[in-house]
Design a protein around this motif. Sequence first.
Motif, PDB file in Angstrom:
ATOM      1  N   GLU A 360      47.024  34.520  43.884  1.00  0.00           N
ATOM      2  CA  GLU A 360      45.528  34.746  43.251  1.00  0.00           C
ATOM      3  C   GLU A 360      44.320  34.137  44.148  1.00  0.00           C
ATOM      4  O   GLU A 360      43.435  34.762  44.306  1.00  0.00           O
ATOM      5  CB  GLU A 360      45.259  33.857  41.806  1.00  0.00           C
ATOM      6  N   GLU A 361      44.889  33.024  44.877  1.00  0.00           N
ATOM      7  CA  GLU A 361      43.773  32.250  45.603  1.00  0.00           C
ATOM      8  C   GLU A 361      43.478  33.505  46.853  1.00  0.00           C
ATOM      9  O   GLU A 361      42.560  33.811  47.324  1.00  0.00           O
ATOM     10  CB  GLU A 361      44.429  31.240  46.495  1.00  0.00           C
ATOM     11  N   LYS A 362      44.740  34.326  47.275  1.00  0.00           N
ATOM     12  CA  LYS A 362      44.694  35.157  48.170  1.00  0.00           C
ATOM     13  C   LYS A 362      43.688  36.283  48.171  1.00  0.00           C
ATOM     14  O   LYS A 362      42.724  36.687  48.565  1.00  0.00           O
ATOM     15  CB  LYS A 362      46.069  35.594  48.793  1.00  0.00           C
ATOM     16  N   GLU A 363      43.982  36.859  46.603  1.00  0.00           N
ATOM     17  CA  GLU A 363      43.100  38.062  46.244  1.00  0.00           C
ATOM     18  C   GLU A 363      41.790  37.440  46.011  1.00  0.00           C
ATOM     19  O   GLU A 363      40.735  38.272  46.280  1.00  0.00           O
ATOM     20  CB  GLU A 363      43.693  38.304  44.803  1.00  0.00           C
ATOM     21  N   ARG A 364      41.431  36.146  45.400  1.00  0.00           N
ATOM     22  CA  ARG A 364      40.081  35.656  45.176  1.00  0.00           C
ATOM     23  C   ARG A 364      39.451  35.703  46.567  1.00  0.00           C
ATOM     24  O   ARG A 364      38.197  36.146  46.793  1.00  0.00           O
ATOM     25  CB  ARG A 364      40.141  34.363  44.692  1.00  0.00           C
ATOM     26  N   LYS A 365      40.024  35.437  47.741  1.00  0.00           N
ATOM     27  CA  LYS A 365      39.429  35.361  49.070  1.00  0.00           C
ATOM     28  C   LYS A 365      39.268  36.605  49.605  1.00  0.00           C
ATOM     29  O   LYS A 365      38.187  36.788  50.174  1.00  0.00           O
ATOM     30  CB  LYS A 365      40.208  34.397  50.072  1.00  0.00           C
ATOM     31  N   LEU A 366      40.055  37.439  49.392  1.00  0.00           N
ATOM     32  CA  LEU A 366      39.970  38.971  49.691  1.00  0.00           C
ATOM     33  C   LEU A 366      38.801  39.485  49.000  1.00  0.00           C
ATOM     34  O   LEU A 366      37.976  40.194  49.491  1.00  0.00           O
ATOM     35  CB  LEU A 366      41.282  39.765  49.568  1.00  0.00           C
ATOM     36  N   ALA A 367      38.755  39.123  47.892  1.00  0.00           N
ATOM     37  CA  ALA A 367      37.357  39.803  46.966  1.00  0.00           C
ATOM     38  C   ALA A 367      36.161  39.085  47.614  1.00  0.00           C
ATOM     39  O   ALA A 367      35.307  39.980  47.697  1.00  0.00           O
ATOM     40  CB  ALA A 367      37.413  39.291  45.497  1.00  0.00           C
ATOM     41  N   GLU A 368      36.018  38.025  47.825  1.00  0.00           N
ATOM     42  CA  GLU A 368      34.918  37.438  48.295  1.00  0.00           C
ATOM     43  C   GLU A 368      34.618  37.964  49.687  1.00  0.00           C
ATOM     44  O   GLU A 368      33.558  37.972  50.067  1.00  0.00           O
ATOM     45  CB  GLU A 368      35.160  35.565  48.559  1.00  0.00           C
ATOM     46  N   LEU A 369      35.702  38.044  50.548  1.00  0.00           N
ATOM     47  CA  LEU A 369      35.594  38.692  51.679  1.00  0.00           C
ATOM     48  C   LEU A 369      34.704  40.174  51.707  1.00  0.00           C
ATOM     49  O   LEU A 369      33.989  40.489  52.313  1.00  0.00           O
ATOM     50  CB  LEU A 369      36.750  38.647  52.639  1.00  0.00           C
TER      51      LEU A 369
END
Length: 632
Positions: A360-369
Amino acid sequence: MESYAAVDMDLRSELLKSIWYGFTALDLEKSGKVSKSQLKVLSHNLCTVLSIPHDPVALEEHFRDDDDGPVSSQGYMPYLNKYILDKVEEGCFVKEQVDELCWTLTAKKNYKPAKDNKNVLPGKDAFHLWSLFNFLSEDKYPLVMVPDEVEYLLKKICMAMSVELNCVELEDFISQDAVRQNGFTVWSFLEMMNTGKITRGMGQEITSMAIEEVYREIVADVLKEGYLWKKSQLRRNWKERWFTLRPITLDYYTSEDRKERQGSIALDGNCCVEVLPDRDGKRCMFCLKTLSKTYEMSASDTKQRQEWTAAIQTAIRLHTEGKTSLHKDLKLKRREQREQREKRRLAKEEEQQRFQALQEEKERKLAELELLKEAQRQAQALLEQDEMRRRQHHEEMQQALEVQLREAKESRATMQAEMVLKEEEAERQRKRIKELEEMQTSLEEALQQEIKARRDEEVFRYAQTGLLSEEEDKMKALMALQEEQEEYILKTQREKQELRQEMENKSRALEEAQRQLEEVRANRYRVDQDVVAAQRKLRQASTNVKHWNVQMNRLMRPIGPGEKRPSGGGSFSSFQIPSQRDPGLRLRQRSEDPDEESKENVDNSSSAGSGCEGEREERRLSQASNGDMDIP
């Protein structure tokens, strides 16, 4: 804490499980408390079946500080431990009687099967299942049994009936909310057994026999039982007996009803079991050896003999390991396995949660990116649009300015040509010129802004030019380094060429030295031949000298008056004859090269004996050649 020496902790735990059912059966209002009169009756019955003296006053004295109200299980537990369980001695009572007492109390209140159900278990089978449940239940109150232990018990019962367990029905019972959350209670377990779905509608007699077999195996610690032929110790005849094997004894009875016990064999670490060959008309024989006796037995077939020998060896192993019950040990092992599985499951769930959180943290960071990239693209598009609008506006203003300038020139020319004729028109033209001048002022301001923008652009270009010049400097430095590297490579190649030339010179010098060494070896060989010839001549000369010395001694010695000539030839130590050696030998030896002399010494080391003898002879001849001959 007071130690319980009279009874071990496992037996105490099993007794407490049964007594807990008896205590809760007396709690009719389900308040968790029982009156003192009922506790007196329960305590008296417990003392009776446990074969210990009962003190009727002890309960009153123990609770004399309390009011006359009922007593909870926590309040009754110290009295139970101090006045009953601490006095119990293992082997002085029958645990089955304690279980029957507690079952009788609890069954009246809790066990109420449907009377119209044909699959209802008899009271004895229900008691055996209740005892099995207590044995396999967890050591927590209220007593429950985990589904794994229920499945284990049902498999044992179905195996005794030679049928397979109906796993579908079992899963249906386990899937119930109460069972899934809290586990099996003994009453839900008995209710499940009374449905007959688990036993697949087997006959009541077969079911009872299977339950009793499993009860005797697990609760009564019977490892194996059955008929065997036993050889008598006194009459030496064979008799068929019913044998019952427990972890500490092997008992044998007249028949399978176990009413008349004919004997008991104590098992310990000194016992062993061996297979015997067939004899005396008996087959499948084996013997059990103790320190004092050897018991010979015969099974019905090879399979039974193997099962009996394996079971006896298991009992001996349990006694050696200090264990009194096989199924207690198996229960603890299964419990440890469940705990390990639970730990692994929890660890796996924790790992999955941690992995999910990371995902989830990875997906969140990818979404932010992605959001940042989208914002960057939008900002870039806006900048490009602003630049395009600014350029269009500038071009439009420039074109309008040019048009206005042309119109102003034309108007001025017309005004100058028609000034005299059109004074009124001139006034209007002045106004027009004034308006044009204002417009020109605004245009000049726009031009100043454009100039400023161009200056900013020039500044950026200068910065870019600086970066380009810095890049050119770095490129020049790189080219200089490349030139230095090429010069170093050329220098290295020159040095390599010089080293190769030097190696060729040294190789030629080495070949020349080898050629000279071959010549020296040839000269040395010739010199060795000359030395050998000189040594041969020297030996010949030494022989001649000896001969002439003998002859001269005979001839030159005068004979005195009255003396007789000795029969043997004498020798004069002072008579010396010059040596006839080759005078060129010493000069040739002195003229030899020191290196060749050292090599000759090494080569002639094997003939040291002969060389030394020749040297001594040469020294003696030299003395003879240099001295004068003395005659007395």
